[in-house]
Motif scaffolding. Sequence first.
Motif, PDB file in Angstrom:
ATOM      1  N   GLU A  28      37.759  38.066  36.095  1.00 28.99           N
ATOM      2  CA  GLU A  28      36.699  37.143  35.664  1.00 28.99           C
ATOM      3  C   GLU A  28      35.388  37.402  36.416  1.00 28.99           C
ATOM      4  OE1 GLU A  28      36.752  34.808  33.217  1.00 28.99           O
ATOM      5  OE2 GLU A  28      38.727  35.598  32.694  1.00 28.99           O
ATOM      6  N   CYS A  29      35.486  37.406  37.753  1.00 25.65           N
ATOM      7  CA  CYS A  29      34.251  37.498  38.548  1.00 25.65           C
ATOM      8  C   CYS A  29      34.160  38.788  39.364  1.00 25.65           C
ATOM      9  CB  CYS A  29      34.132  36.286  39.474  1.00 25.65           C
ATOM     10  SG  CYS A  29      35.289  36.304  40.848  1.00 25.65           S
ATOM     11  N   CYS A  81      39.763  40.183  40.767  1.00 25.81           N
ATOM     12  CA  CYS A  81      39.705  39.154  39.730  1.00 25.81           C
ATOM     13  C   CYS A  81      38.983  39.707  38.508  1.00 25.81           C
ATOM     14  CB  CYS A  81      38.977  37.924  40.267  1.00 25.81           C
ATOM     15  SG  CYS A  81      38.650  36.701  38.983  1.00 25.81           S
ATOM     16  N   GLU A 114      39.838  30.910  39.232  1.00 26.09           N
ATOM     17  CA  GLU A 114      40.596  31.203  38.001  1.00 26.09           C
ATOM     18  C   GLU A 114      41.915  31.868  38.385  1.00 26.09           C
ATOM     19  OE1 GLU A 114      40.028  30.701  34.677  1.00 26.09           O
ATOM     20  OE2 GLU A 114      38.270  29.490  35.208  1.00 26.09           O
TER      21      GLU A 114
END
Length: 265
Positions: free
Chosen positions: A198-199, A196, A92
């Motif tokens: 997102e993760c 990140c 991402e």
Amino acid sequence: MNQIRLSNTHGPEWVTLREITGIEEQAVANTSTLDAIQLLDALIVSDYEGGLRQGEVVNLTPWDREQLLAAVYMRTYGVRIESTIKCHQCAENFDMDFELDRLLESLRPGSYDALGVTGEANGIYRLGDGITFRLPTGEDECAVIGLTPEEAKAVLLERCVQSDSKSDELSKYSDIVQNTMEALSPLVALELDAQCPECGHDQSVYFDLQHYLLTTIQAERKRLMQEIHALASNYGWSLSEILGLPRSQRKILAGLVEVDEGGGL
Ligand SMILES: [Zn+2]
């Protein structure tokens, strides 16, 4: 005008820079140290007694040159550095941003005591073991362009270490000398931590101020052409008149044309 204090221990202690114009923006062709030196030289106002003059940026050490590049960046684009990073784990894209003035403050060289050197006259430093050296300048950096890192290191030491220090012992201390030079006058080129959102993956991102500034200027080339076109069409000014405008003035005028035309440039 921006007046910036230099950490030079010999030579001019400050420099005055003016705002960038389209002439300098167009002249940036690459991201090399030579491009950086040419850009800064073009922006120097030499009218002030005792300040650094045009043509003298090549004599600056890396840290002083970076201070000037940072001043140009902050005056042109503000303190914020923004970048989009691709996560190595989930692929991402995410945004990363930080403030350049705070990064510079965190990189500011420590005291001579902390670095294990003493400062002598005329920009010479002495390590505890007696080796004396000066800091590399832009001229030295340009002299090693194209060499391998090992060759470049050898040539820089040859140029910067004082002749009375050159002995068989020098090779033993070459890493210490080089590391001390970098600590006394660092480049703003380093790995930064990014996470990140997102993760949660942590990765490092390389940031190089010179590369970032010169790339940012080059990335605006199309926009510069659009502004030139808008101003030439509306005011009938010549190319050299438009290129000679301070960037902020050019953008305000191009924005007014945009409003008059009721659309985007
Ligand atoms: Zn991720």
